[in-house]
Design a protein around this motif. Structure first.
Motif, PDB file in Angstrom:
ATOM      1  N   LEU A 108       0.809  -1.099   0.049  1.00 47.80           N
ATOM      2  CA  LEU A 108       0.069  -0.072   0.288  1.00 47.80           C
ATOM      3  C   LEU A 108       0.712   1.114   0.113  1.00 47.80           C
ATOM      4  CD1 LEU A 108      -2.842  -1.024   2.481  1.00 47.80           C
ATOM      5  CD2 LEU A 108      -2.615  -1.375   0.066  1.00 47.80           C
ATOM      6  N   ILE A 109       0.423   2.408  -0.729  1.00 44.03           N
ATOM      7  CA  ILE A 109       1.115   3.479  -0.973  1.00 44.03           C
ATOM      8  C   ILE A 109       0.053   4.613  -0.732  1.00 44.03           C
ATOM      9  CG2 ILE A 109       2.693   5.101  -2.227  1.00 44.03           C
ATOM     10  CD1 ILE A 109       3.770   2.800  -3.775  1.00 44.03           C
ATOM     11  N   PHE A 110       0.344   5.527   0.153  1.00 43.79           N
ATOM     12  CA  PHE A 110      -0.594   6.879   0.413  1.00 43.79           C
ATOM     13  C   PHE A 110       0.059   7.901  -0.282  1.00 43.79           C
ATOM     14  CE2 PHE A 110      -1.821  10.607   2.255  1.00 43.79           C
ATOM     15  CZ  PHE A 110      -2.968  10.580   2.282  1.00 43.79           C
ATOM     16  N   VAL A 111      -0.459   8.707  -1.357  1.00 44.62           N
ATOM     17  CA  VAL A 111      -0.086   9.951  -1.939  1.00 44.62           C
ATOM     18  C   VAL A 111      -0.462  11.071  -1.101  1.00 44.62           C
ATOM     19  CG1 VAL A 111       0.469  11.021  -4.004  1.00 44.62           C
ATOM     20  CG2 VAL A 111       0.536   8.773  -3.936  1.00 44.62           C
ATOM     21  N   THR A 112       0.241  12.038  -0.733  1.00 47.27           N
ATOM     22  CA  THR A 112      -0.118  13.251  -0.038  1.00 47.27           C
ATOM     23  C   THR A 112      -1.012  14.083  -0.816  1.00 47.27           C
ATOM     24  OG1 THR A 112       2.114  14.054  -0.280  1.00 47.27           O
ATOM     25  CG2 THR A 112       1.503  13.124   1.727  1.00 47.27           C
ATOM     26  N   THR A 113      -1.689  15.002  -0.345  1.00 46.64           N
ATOM     27  CA  THR A 113      -2.635  16.035  -0.960  1.00 46.64           C
ATOM     28  C   THR A 113      -1.836  16.975  -1.487  1.00 46.64           C
ATOM     29  OG1 THR A 113      -4.206  15.587   0.479  1.00 46.64           O
ATOM     30  CG2 THR A 113      -4.581  17.628  -0.854  1.00 46.64           C
ATOM     31  N   THR A 114      -2.021  17.366  -2.837  1.00 41.66           N
ATOM     32  CA  THR A 114      -1.135  18.484  -3.452  1.00 41.66           C
ATOM     33  C   THR A 114      -1.844  19.768  -3.146  1.00 41.66           C
ATOM     34  OG1 THR A 114      -2.955  18.043  -5.369  1.00 41.66           O
ATOM     35  CG2 THR A 114      -0.670  16.782  -5.506  1.00 41.66           C
ATOM     36  N   TYR A 115      -0.911  20.653  -3.653  1.00 45.10           N
ATOM     37  CA  TYR A 115      -0.959  22.267  -3.315  1.00 45.10           C
ATOM     38  C   TYR A 115      -2.435  22.713  -3.725  1.00 45.10           C
ATOM     39  CZ  TYR A 115       0.052  27.293  -3.822  1.00 45.10           C
ATOM     40  OH  TYR A 115       0.115  28.543  -3.793  1.00 45.10           O
TER      41      TYR A 115
END
Length: 219
Positions: free
Chosen positions: A135-142
């Motif tokens: 599992l990989i979580f990608v952080t929220t963008t600008y």
């Protein structure tokens, strides 16, 4: 060695060879930002891995909780990459004129930071119950300052809350926030829009591709 045993050995060899030659399967679950960069990720991994995106927009974590079982299906995923956030931290009002009824002055936030974290906790638990994938979580963008339904400073608050949940569940985090700030400066669609040009999504995909390659041991 008799013919029966020889046949079984041959079948096992063919089965193991076919399995080892199977391309890794990557599922991307996310919002419009992930929809924007996924075609570039698919192009990058062509011939090396199968890349799929959940149907349509994953919206906020509430939608995720309703749809996650359906999106995962019964496929044998090797990696499940997911992100939520931009919809969760959005303020909306039924009388707002902006697209999506966004209104950070008069509107109500979709989910508070604590609610967002609680939903992510449930989502990771649900995903782990359904698949053994990495599992990989990608952080929220600008979020640019003039965006009508979102506050720029909220992004890092939600990202920090998300990281704490991922640490709890031992989920990998691809933190692309700082990179997204730089990319938005040159390739964003404006100071009131969280989205990117095609070149911007291509730039974002590079951060996604490199992390996926590391997680799959393709370096």
């Amino acid at each position: 060695m008799n013919k029966t045993i020889l046949g079984l050995v041959l079948l096992l060899f063919l089965f193991s060879s076919a399995f080892s030659l199977r391309e890794p399967r990557i599922l991307i679950i996310g919002d419009s930002i992930s929809i924007g960069y996924t075609p570039f990720v698919k192009d990058h991994f062509e011939g090396k891995a199968q890349v799929k995106h959940n149907p349509s927009n994953a919206q906020h974590t509430g939608t995720g909780l309703k749809q996650i079982d359906k999106w995962l299906g019964n496929k044998d995923w090797d990696v499940v990459q997911f992100n939520w956030g931009l919809w969760d931290l959005a303020y909306r009002h039924p009388d707002a004129k902006a697209y999506g009824m966004r209104d950070k002055v008069n509107g109500k936030v979709t989910y508070t930071v604590d609610e967002y974290a609680a939903n992510l906790d449930l989502l990771v638990t649900a995903i782990k119950a359904k698949t053994d994938a990495k599992l990989i979580f990608v952080t929220t963008t600008y979020v640019p300052p003039e965006e009508e339904g979102r506050f720029t400073d909220d992004v890092q608050k939600y990202n920090e809350a998300a990281k704490a949940i991922m640490e709890k569940h031992k989920v990998l985090v691809n933190d692309i926030y700082e990179e997204s700030v730089k990319i938005h400066k040159d390739y964003g669609k404006g100071s009131n829009d969280v989205h990117y040009s095609a070149d911007g999504y291509k730039k974002l995909s590079e951060a996604i591709n490199s992390f996926l390659e590391k997680s799959l041991g393709m370096e």
